[in-house]
Structures are given as C-alpha cells and as structure tokens.
Design an enzyme around this catalytic site. Structure first.
Site, short mmCIF file in Angstrom:
data_model
loop_
_atom_site.label_atom_id
_atom_site.label_comp_id
_atom_site.label_asym_id
_atom_site.label_seq_id
_atom_site.Cartn_x
_atom_site.Cartn_y
_atom_site.Cartn_z
N THR A 274 0.85 -1.18 0.00
CA THR A 274 0.00 0.00 0.00
C THR A 274 0.89 1.23 0.00
O THR A 274 2.05 1.15 0.36
CB THR A 274 -0.86 -0.01 1.29
OG1 THR A 274 -1.54 -1.24 1.40
CG2 THR A 274 -1.86 1.11 1.33
N GLY B 11 0.89 -1.62 4.86
CA GLY B 11 1.29 -2.86 5.48
C GLY B 11 0.27 -3.69 6.21
O GLY B 11 0.50 -4.07 7.36
N GLY B 12 -0.91 -3.98 5.61
CA GLY B 12 -1.81 -5.00 6.13
C GLY B 12 -2.08 -4.90 7.62
O GLY B 12 -2.53 -3.88 8.13
#
Length: 528
Positions: free
Chosen positions: A342, A424-425
């Site tokens: 992202t 980052g999730g």
C-alpha cells in the site's frame, strides 16, 4: 533522520520523493491539498508500480479547516461473474492470475469524487491534464527503479512471470530491472494521456472502460463492462473516537479503520504517557489483539454488517476491553490477515485543508495481471473473500471485500491537526498507534516518532508466522522484557519494510506545517 521538515505554505509526505514533489508543484501553483493529492496519487502509481496503481482501490480522509471531516470509499466490488460456481473445485480464491483479479478497481473513481469535493470548496481549479502531467512524463520517459521495486520483482518473479502482461511490463529485456536503471511504461503513459483528454470517467464509462472490459473478458477475469459502469466512489462519515488528547478519525467498513481507533481507545484507558518502551509495546500489542477480535467478528461489506461500527467504539465498551489486558502477561494470539502492499500519503495546504490518503493493489503487483495495451496492473483484493458461503467474508457478486487500508487523522485538543498513516496489512493500525502514542501522548518529536524502531504482530511478506516481530534497533533490555512478558519475539533488520512505510503531517497553531517521512521508504516530506 530525526529532524522534521517545517514549512509555512504547503506540505506533502509520500513514500516516494517524486510523488512528494508532484504534490508540492500543484500546491506552489495555487492548487489545494485535494488536487495535490490526486496528482501525487497519479505519480505514485507510476513510480511505485509494485505497491499501487490504477488497477487498485483507494480511501480518502479529508479534513477541512472548519466543519466535519469527509471520508471517500473508492473501493470496488466483486464482479458479476465472481460467483462461488466460478471457483468450483477450489477451496480458496487464488492470490495471483486472472481469477484473483475479481473486483473492480475503484481508485480512479475516488480521484473523481475528491475533485468534486474540491470544486464544492470553491476557488480556482487546476485542470486535469496538469494534475496528470508528471505521471504521464514519468511513465513515458522513465523512472529510476527503486531498491523496493527491484527487490519485489526479484522475489515475486517466479510466481508472476507467466501472468498475462507481467513479463512484458516489469521484466524489461526478460530480466529483473536493476536498482537505479531507467524503467519506462509506455502503455501506462498512453492510458494517462487518454484520461487527461477524455476525463477520469472514461475509466468506467468510456472508450477506456470498453477496452479494459474486452481484455478482461478475453483473459477470463470475472469483471464485466457493466461492473465498471456501476462503479461510483462513496462519500461517508468517518468513524471517530473521543481520545483524552482530541478527536481521532478513521475509515468506515469495509476497512479496518475500526481497529486503529479501537487500539487507541483501549490504550487511552491505560497509563501510556509515562510508559517505558517495553510497556508501550506490550500495551499496544495486547490492545491490538482485542481490536483484531472485533475486526474478525464484525467487519465486512457495510451492506452485510450485523453491527453498527460506531457503537463498537463506545467508550464503555472500550473500557471493558481495556480491563481484560494483563499488564504482566501476553494473551494468546491466533492469526492475522497477513501483509498488504500500500502507499499512504498526506498533504496539507495553507488554508488548513488536510488529506490523509491510501492507495493499494493489495499484494506486491496485485494479481500480477497487466491489462494488455493499458499498462494497468489489476489488484487481487478479492482474494480476501471466502468461498465458504456461511463466512462473514463470503464471496458474492457486487459485494465489497474486506480491506486493511485505513487513513487516519486527528484534531487535537491543543488546536493542532494531524494526518498520519502507513502501508502494510496487519501493521497499519499498529504503526498508527505507535506514531500517535509516541508523538501525541508521549511527546516524542514527529520525525523521531516515525523513524524510531517499530514492531509488527502478525505475518509479513513470505512468512507464515504470527509472532511479534521487532526491528533490530530495539534495546536488548526491551527485547528481553517483552519475551519475559510471554511474547513470541522474532527480530527483523534495523530498518525493515515489513513494518511498513509511515508518514505524518501536523498543522501547528501558528499555521506552520511539520512533515515526517519514513526512512524505510524512498519518500520525503516536501514543503514550501
């Protein structure tokens, strides 16, 4: 590394310096923060092509100098043909290839909706060809390959080399491009030129849409022209909490904005201001586990929600969760949602208008499918769906997938405005909590709060472990204390991309803008 950038008239923070300069150029010419962000979003799609692009989704949090913040959900839904029968014989949706490219790309619709808000705010508007001009030039003339792009290409080459369009686009001369080499994307340049001339609507309801849909059909992707025609970004009221230091805002479902706010709401019930490093990490990690529990129980497409999200952020409810935290022992931990590539970007202008923005194609290079003739890498966000018809995230045509993406902002009691975020999730809400706690609660200088060593509870790229991962710069004492508290600790490198690329901008009461970028990225905080 720990010195923030200060400027009086405009500030942009992005994970690639060329995108920061694009935003700054628009601000210098009198454009507002929204217009600068659209231009930066176009440039970052070109210069960080493994992380985001036109074939992905986006989320906006716009904070005006006065009045209520506005959120934009620019995520796409599953295609008409993306039925359970389409995946018959599979236990899970693949993460790569045409069958993983099952949702509409929403980010361009978000640019369009944001520019509509910009027009409503009044003032001289920048023409679309100007906003896209840097992106066109970088795609046509080439960009220097970053270490991040080179490493991602090398690590994913084997699984992506045979996906439609990937090798022709990302493996010039059949090889992984070297860091620093010139990388051109002529098809993507042509697509941007078309959008500049025909308008952003053409992506969904014009010649470009027809071309995209035709190629998707030929490749066996379950998204149709009618699906593209239906895509509209949605304005929504952001979620919020009342923190002892101010009001904090984040994105509504289908994102995990709830998680980011819940972590801050839970830790607000604990003693954080005087907590040492190990205590700070332990308390945020334990709050993260509880917040992830809320996420996994409730968050899905808003039309399929069983609970009102703002109600979950009720202070009494968060106090009850905080009471479950054992300050001397780590709680058991299951599994996270995994990684996500992202870009977070922030812009503020001289009027006080602030934008917190995220754009993503999910995994590195998304589905790996590059739509022929367009240069557009399509996302694989739909891999977040479940093929279990009874699951909260069960696949249905027209349903939005779960998103880890969530841009953040705050209006602090002392009059300052803050926009911040990370890629980052699973790491996004954790990094947001680290930045907010360090800077706002504990008084750490802004750049130091972003640069300081971070942690990640959950999975990173290519790893199956859900341990607590710490950057190597933490002291031996902090590491030992966390292990003694019962955390399963793994060590990362000193500056690891696994903990994401973060950034932040603060508007001070004297109008001065302060920006901080992540040294783990290729970014900058650019102001004037």
């Amino acid at each position: 590394m720990n010195q923030s950038n200060l400027a009086p008239l405009g500030m942009a923070v992005t994970p690639h310096h060329l995108a920061s300069e694009t935003a700054l150029g628009i601000l210098r010419e009198g454009g507002n923060a929204i217009e600068a962000m659209v231009a930066a979003a176009a440039t970052i799609a070109v210069v960080y092509p493994h992380m985001n692009g036109l074939g992905g989704d986006g989320f906006w949090l716009i904070v005006p100098p006065n009045g209520e913040p506005v959120a934009i959900d620019a995520s796409g839904a599953a295609g008409t043909l993306a039925t359970l029968d389409f995946y018959h014989g599979s236990s899970t949706i693949p993460h790569r290839g045409p069958k993983s490219a099952l949702t509409v790309a929403g980010t361009v619709s978000g640019w369009s909706e944001a520019l509509a808000i910009s027009r409503e705010l009044g003032g001289q508007q920048q023409p679309l060809p100007r906003l896209l001009s840097d992106a066109i030039r970088y795609a046509a003339d080439g960009i220097p390959v970053t270490e991040s792009q080179a490493a991602a290409t090398a690590s994913k080459q084997a699984e992506l080399v045979n996906q439609p369009g990937f090798a022709a686009t990302f493996l010039p001369d059949g090889e992984v491009p070297r860091c620093g080499s010139r990388f051109t994307q002529p098809d993507l340049a042509d697509t941007f030129i078309h959008l500049a001339e025909a308008g952003l609507e053409s992506f969904y309801r014009g010649p470009l849409a027809r071309r995209i849909a035709g190629e998707m059909s030929r490749l066996g992707m379950p998204v149709t022209l009618e699906d593209l025609n239906r895509q509209q970004a949605k304005r929504c009221k952001p979620l919020r909490i009342r923190h002892q230091y101010g009001d904090v805002f984040n994105m509504t479902p289908p994102t995990q904005g709830l998680v980011s706010l819940a972590i801050l709401g839970i830790t607000d019930c604990l003693e954080m201001a005087d907590a040492d490093e190990a205590q700070t990490i332990h308390r945020i990690v334990e709050a993260t586990k509880l917040a992830f529990g809320l996420r996994d129980q409730y968050i899905t497409d808003p039309q399929h929600m069983r609970e009102e999200m703002q109600a979950l952020l009720d202070s009494d409810r968060l106090q009850q969760l905080a009471a479950q935290i054992d300050l001397s022992q780590a709680a058991p931990w299951g599994t996270g949602k995994g990684p996500g590539d992202t870009v977070w970007m922030g812009v503020m202008d001289s009027s006080g208008l602030a934008v917190s923005f995220i754009q993503s194609i999910y995994h590195e290079f998304g589905s790996g499918v590059v739509i022929p003739g367009t240069g557009i890498t399509w996302q694989n966000r739909g891999a977040a769906f479940s093929l279990d018809p009874d699951h909260l995230l069960a696949l249905l045509p027209g349903k939005q997938p779960f998103h880890t993406l969530n841009p953040a902002a705050a209006r602090l009691n002392d009059g300052r405005t803050l926009v911040y975020g990370s890629m980052g999730g699973d790491g996004q809400p954790q990094t947001q909590a680290a930045i907010f706690t360090r800077h706002v609660v504990q008084g750490m200088p802004l750049q130091q709060a972003v640069s300081a060593p971070r942690w990640l509870l959950g999975r990173t790229w290519g790893q199956a472990t859900d341990s607590l991962k710490l950057e190597g710069r933490f002291s031996a004492e902090t590491v030992a204390t966390l292990r003694a508290l019962g955390h399963e600790v793994e060590m990362l490198s000193d500056f690891s991309e696994a903990v994401g690329h973060a950034g932040a901008i603060v508007r001070h009461n004297n109008g001065m803008l302060e920006g901080a970028f992540d040294p783990r990225s290729n970014g900058s905080a650019a102001g004037f």
